[in-house]
Design a protein around this motif. Structure first.
Motif, PDB file in Angstrom:
ATOM      1  N   GLN A 171      40.191  29.061  24.952  1.00  0.00           N
ATOM      2  CA  GLN A 171      41.874  28.974  24.311  1.00  0.00           C
ATOM      3  C   GLN A 171      41.726  27.771  23.238  1.00  0.00           C
ATOM      4  OE1 GLN A 171      42.989  29.996  27.509  1.00  0.00           O
ATOM      5  NE2 GLN A 171      45.014  30.257  26.848  1.00  0.00           N
ATOM      6  N   GLY A 172      42.033  28.095  22.662  1.00  0.00           N
ATOM      7  CA  GLY A 172      42.065  26.933  21.423  1.00  0.00           C
ATOM      8  C   GLY A 172      43.545  27.439  20.194  1.00  0.00           C
ATOM      9  N   ASP A 173      43.494  26.275  19.836  1.00  0.00           N
ATOM     10  CA  ASP A 173      44.635  26.308  18.432  1.00  0.00           C
ATOM     11  C   ASP A 173      44.071  27.698  17.419  1.00  0.00           C
ATOM     12  OD1 ASP A 173      46.808  26.308  17.230  1.00  0.00           O
ATOM     13  OD2 ASP A 173      46.035  25.199  15.546  1.00  0.00           O
ATOM     14  N   ASP A 174      45.497  29.002  18.498  1.00  0.00           N
ATOM     15  CA  ASP A 174      44.272  30.303  17.271  1.00  0.00           C
ATOM     16  C   ASP A 174      43.501  30.914  17.431  1.00  0.00           C
ATOM     17  OD1 ASP A 174      45.914  32.809  16.475  1.00  0.00           O
ATOM     18  OD2 ASP A 174      45.869  32.260  14.596  1.00  0.00           O
ATOM     19  N   LEU A 175      42.627  30.478  19.203  1.00  0.00           N
ATOM     20  CA  LEU A 175      41.273  31.024  19.220  1.00  0.00           C
ATOM     21  C   LEU A 175      41.637  31.143  20.914  1.00  0.00           C
ATOM     22  CD1 LEU A 175      38.261  31.068  18.594  1.00  0.00           C
ATOM     23  CD2 LEU A 175      38.416  28.775  19.409  1.00  0.00           C
ATOM     24  N   LEU A 176      41.193  32.782  21.164  1.00  0.00           N
ATOM     25  CA  LEU A 176      40.604  33.031  22.616  1.00  0.00           C
ATOM     26  C   LEU A 176      39.083  34.194  22.895  1.00  0.00           C
ATOM     27  CD1 LEU A 176      41.790  34.098  25.041  1.00  0.00           C
ATOM     28  CD2 LEU A 176      42.866  35.932  24.402  1.00  0.00           C
ATOM     29  N   ILE A 177      38.586  33.143  22.926  1.00  0.00           N
ATOM     30  CA  ILE A 177      37.734  33.826  23.315  1.00  0.00           C
ATOM     31  C   ILE A 177      37.349  34.573  24.822  1.00  0.00           C
ATOM     32  CG2 ILE A 177      34.923  33.449  24.202  1.00  0.00           C
ATOM     33  CD1 ILE A 177      35.536  31.537  22.263  1.00  0.00           C
ATOM     34  N   GLU A 178      36.893  35.902  25.444  1.00  0.00           N
ATOM     35  CA  GLU A 178      36.890  35.778  26.074  1.00  0.00           C
ATOM     36  C   GLU A 178      36.033  36.595  26.998  1.00  0.00           C
ATOM     37  OE1 GLU A 178      41.033  38.075  28.834  1.00  0.00           O
ATOM     38  OE2 GLU A 178      40.553  38.537  26.666  1.00  0.00           O
ATOM     39  N   TYR A 179      35.102  36.410  28.090  1.00  0.00           N
ATOM     40  CA  TYR A 179      33.544  37.270  28.631  1.00  0.00           C
ATOM     41  C   TYR A 179      34.089  37.389  29.613  1.00  0.00           C
ATOM     42  CZ  TYR A 179      29.281  37.767  31.038  1.00  0.00           C
ATOM     43  OH  TYR A 179      27.885  37.869  30.675  1.00  0.00           O
ATOM     44  N   ASP A 180      33.497  38.480  30.465  1.00  0.00           N
ATOM     45  CA  ASP A 180      33.731  39.158  31.983  1.00  0.00           C
ATOM     46  C   ASP A 180      32.434  40.047  31.904  1.00  0.00           C
ATOM     47  OD1 ASP A 180      34.189  42.360  32.440  1.00  0.00           O
ATOM     48  OD2 ASP A 180      35.805  42.230  30.961  1.00  0.00           O
ATOM     49  N   ASN A 181      32.065  39.754  32.938  1.00  0.00           N
ATOM     50  CA  ASN A 181      31.221  40.912  33.806  1.00  0.00           C
ATOM     51  C   ASN A 181      31.312  41.259  35.601  1.00  0.00           C
ATOM     52  OD1 ASN A 181      28.737  42.032  34.150  1.00  0.00           O
ATOM     53  ND2 ASN A 181      27.464  40.840  33.261  1.00  0.00           N
ATOM     54  N   THR A 182      32.202  42.235  34.752  1.00  0.00           N
ATOM     55  CA  THR A 182      32.929  42.338  36.008  1.00  0.00           C
ATOM     56  C   THR A 182      33.509  43.857  36.781  1.00  0.00           C
ATOM     57  OG1 THR A 182      34.989  42.942  35.059  1.00  0.00           O
ATOM     58  CG2 THR A 182      34.844  41.066  36.404  1.00  0.00           C
ATOM     59  N   THR A 183      32.754  45.141  36.439  1.00  0.00           N
ATOM     60  CA  THR A 183      32.032  46.370  36.513  1.00  0.00           C
ATOM     61  C   THR A 183      30.753  46.112  37.276  1.00  0.00           C
ATOM     62  OG1 THR A 183      32.377  46.761  34.996  1.00  0.00           O
ATOM     63  CG2 THR A 183      34.581  46.793  36.181  1.00  0.00           C
ATOM     64  N   ALA A 184      30.989  47.529  37.744  1.00  0.00           N
ATOM     65  CA  ALA A 184      28.836  47.750  38.020  1.00  0.00           C
ATOM     66  C   ALA A 184      28.462  46.580  38.644  1.00  0.00           C
ATOM     67  CB  ALA A 184      28.293  47.670  36.423  1.00  0.00           C
ATOM     68  N   ASP A 185      28.956  46.277  39.907  1.00  0.00           N
ATOM     69  CA  ASP A 185      28.578  45.440  40.317  1.00  0.00           C
ATOM     70  C   ASP A 185      27.400  44.087  39.751  1.00  0.00           C
ATOM     71  OD1 ASP A 185      28.699  46.485  42.772  1.00  0.00           O
ATOM     72  OD2 ASP A 185      27.261  47.399  43.153  1.00  0.00           O
ATOM     73  N   GLY A 186      28.461  43.621  38.395  1.00  0.00           N
ATOM     74  CA  GLY A 186      27.884  42.259  37.588  1.00  0.00           C
ATOM     75  C   GLY A 186      27.093  42.434  36.792  1.00  0.00           C
ATOM     76  N   ASN A 187      26.828  44.265  35.820  1.00  0.00           N
ATOM     77  CA  ASN A 187      26.260  44.459  35.019  1.00  0.00           C
ATOM     78  C   ASN A 187      26.961  45.308  34.181  1.00  0.00           C
ATOM     79  OD1 ASN A 187      23.017  43.866  34.081  1.00  0.00           O
ATOM     80  ND2 ASN A 187      22.922  45.921  35.052  1.00  0.00           N
ATOM     81  N   HIS A 188      27.945  44.958  33.489  1.00  0.00           N
ATOM     82  CA  HIS A 188      28.766  45.862  33.065  1.00  0.00           C
ATOM     83  C   HIS A 188      29.734  44.933  31.954  1.00  0.00           C
ATOM     84  CE1 HIS A 188      31.760  48.709  31.688  1.00  0.00           C
ATOM     85  NE2 HIS A 188      31.549  48.101  30.936  1.00  0.00           N
ATOM     86  N   ALA A 189      29.336  44.108  30.937  1.00  0.00           N
ATOM     87  CA  ALA A 189      29.739  42.934  30.047  1.00  0.00           C
ATOM     88  C   ALA A 189      30.747  43.180  29.614  1.00  0.00           C
ATOM     89  CB  ALA A 189      29.053  41.601  29.232  1.00  0.00           C
ATOM     90  N   HIS A 190      32.344  42.477  28.651  1.00  0.00           N
ATOM     91  CA  HIS A 190      32.609  42.776  27.572  1.00  0.00           C
ATOM     92  C   HIS A 190      32.733  41.275  27.224  1.00  0.00           C
ATOM     93  CE1 HIS A 190      34.861  45.867  29.786  1.00  0.00           C
ATOM     94  NE2 HIS A 190      33.886  46.113  29.267  1.00  0.00           N
ATOM     95  N   THR A 191      33.067  40.983  26.218  1.00  0.00           N
ATOM     96  CA  THR A 191      32.590  39.680  25.223  1.00  0.00           C
ATOM     97  C   THR A 191      34.335  40.121  23.926  1.00  0.00           C
ATOM     98  OG1 THR A 191      31.581  39.474  23.412  1.00  0.00           O
ATOM     99  CG2 THR A 191      30.761  39.304  25.759  1.00  0.00           C
TER     100      THR A 191
END
Length: 316
Positions: A273-293
Motif C-alpha cells: 500500500q502507498g499513496d493511492d496505490l493498492l497491490i494485492e496478491y493471494d494464492n489461497t484456494t486449490a491448496d495454494g494453486n490458484h492465484a489472484h493479483t
C-alpha cells in the motif's frame, strides 16, 4: 514530447468499433455516464457488460487484442494471453463440465473514442480485467486484475506454466530479506484471507488500513526488493504510464504486509500500500494453486483522477 499512448488507444478503439456489425456494436458500446457498467470489476465467470470475443469474427477479435495490447507492456500482454489460455486447461481439469473456453472474454467501450473527450474501455473475463479511461488526451489506468488457475502446472516438479510466478517469487525474496523485527511486523496473520480484500468492488470506499512493515524500516536490500515488487506491478503498464505512476508514488510512504504461512506451497497473501496505490496478491484456494493479483489506485480507479481535473476545467 507528447505522449503517443492516448492516440494509439483512440485509434485501436475506433478500429475495434469499425470492425463490429451494428448489432454487435450496440452490445459493445455503453454510455460513458453509465457508472454501473463502467465502474465494473468481475474476475469470476459471470455475465458482464460488453460483447463476448466468441461472437466476433477474426478481424474484430484481432482488433480487441490490439486494443488490449495498447494498455499492457509486452511481458504483461504475454501474461494475459497465458491467463486466457488457462481456461482450456482448467476446463479439462474439471472434466469438461463447465464449458469454459478461451474466447469467453468480453470487451466493452464507454463513449466514442473517435469523437469524445471522455471515453473508456475494458477487456475482461475469468481472471482478467483491464480497465482504461481516456479523458482530455490523458490515459488513466486501473484496476488491472490478473489471476491464474491453476497457478502452476508442473512436470516432474518443474514448472510448465506459471503466469504469475514472478509476483510470488519477488515477494518471497523480500520476505526472506527481512530481519526478525521487520519480518514480525510484516506478517499480519497466521492464515491468509480467502481472497483479495478489495474483491470485486468498483470502489474501495473505505481505504484499507496500511498494515505490515513500513518501507522506512527496511534495510537496503529489503527496500530494493520492495521497490522491485512495486515496479513489477507498474510495469504491467506501457512504459509511458509506468514511469508516470512511479513518479507519482515516489514521495509517498509504502507498507508491505504478508498473511499466512511462509513456506512455498501453502496458502498465502500479501499486499503493498502507498499513496493511492493498492497491490494485492493471494494464492489461497486449490491448496495454494490458484492465484489472484490486482493493481488498484483506490482514489483514482476508473479514471477518477483525470475526471476530477476535467470537471474542474469544464464545470457541468
Amino acid at each position: 514530447m507528447e505522449d503517443p499512448l492516448p492516440e494509439q488507444m483512440r485509434a485501436a478503439g475506433t478500429a475495434l468499433l469499425t470492425a463490429l456489425d451494428p448489432a454487435t456494436r450496440e452490445s459493445a458500446v455503453h454510455s460513458f455516464d453509465d457508472e454501473a457498467a463502467r465502474r465494473w470489476l468481475e474476475y469470476r465467470p459471470r455475465p458482464r457488460p460488453g460483447v463476448c470475443l466468441a461472437e466476433l469474427d477474426v478481424t474484430a477479435r484481432k482488433a480487441a487484442h490490439r486494443l488490449l495490447a495498447t494498455a499492457l507492456s509486452p511481458s504483461a500482454y504475454a501474461q494475459a494471453m497465458a491467463i486466457i489460455s488457462l481456461e482450456e486447461v482448467l476446463d479439462r481439469a474439471e472434466g469438461w463440465q463447465r464449458g469454459r473456453h478461451s474466447a469467453d472474454y468480453w470487451v466493452a467501450v464507454f463513449g466514442d473514442p473517435a469523437r469524445d473527450d471522455r471515453w473508456a474501455w475494458r477487456l475482461e473475463g475469468h481472471h482478467l480485467s483491464v480497465n482504461m479511461t481516456v479523458v482530455d488526451g490523458q490515459v488513466s489506468p486501473a484496476p488491472i486484475f490478473f489471476g491464474a488457475n491453476p497457478a502452476a502446472v508442473r512436470y516432474a516438479g518443474r514448472p510448465v506454466s506459471r503466469p504469475l510466478g514472478v509476483e510470488e517469487d519477488l515477494a518471497r525474496a523480500l520476505l526472506d530479506a527481512l530481519g526478525p523485527a521487520e519480518r514480525a511486523a510484516a506478517i499480519i496473520a497466521d492464515e491468509a484471507p480467502a481472497d483479495i480484500i478489495s474483491a470485486t468492488r468498483g470502489r474501495v470506499d473505505a481505504p484499507l488500513e496500511p498494515l505490515g512493515v513500513p518501507a522506512e524500516r527496511l534495510g537496503p536490500t529489503g527496500r530494493a526488493l520492495l521497490d522491485q515488487v512495486v515496479a513489477l506491478y507498474l510495469d504491467r503498464l506501457p512504459p509511458e504510464l509506468a514511469i508516470r505512476e512511479a513518479t507519482r508514488l515516489d514521495a509517498g510512504p509504502l507498507h508491505f504486509a504478508w498473511a499466512g504461512p511462509t513456506q512455498p506451497g501453502r496458502r498465502h497473501y500479501y499486499r503493498v500500500q502507498g499513496d493511492d496505490l493498492l497491490i494485492e496478491y493471494d494464492n489461497t484456494t486449490a491448496d495454494g494453486n490458484h492465484a489472484h493479483t490486482v493493481l488498484r489506485r483506490p482514489a483514482s480507479d476508473f479514471g477518477a483522477d483525470v475526471l476530477a481535473t476535467h470537471h474542474q476545467a469544464h464545470p457541468h
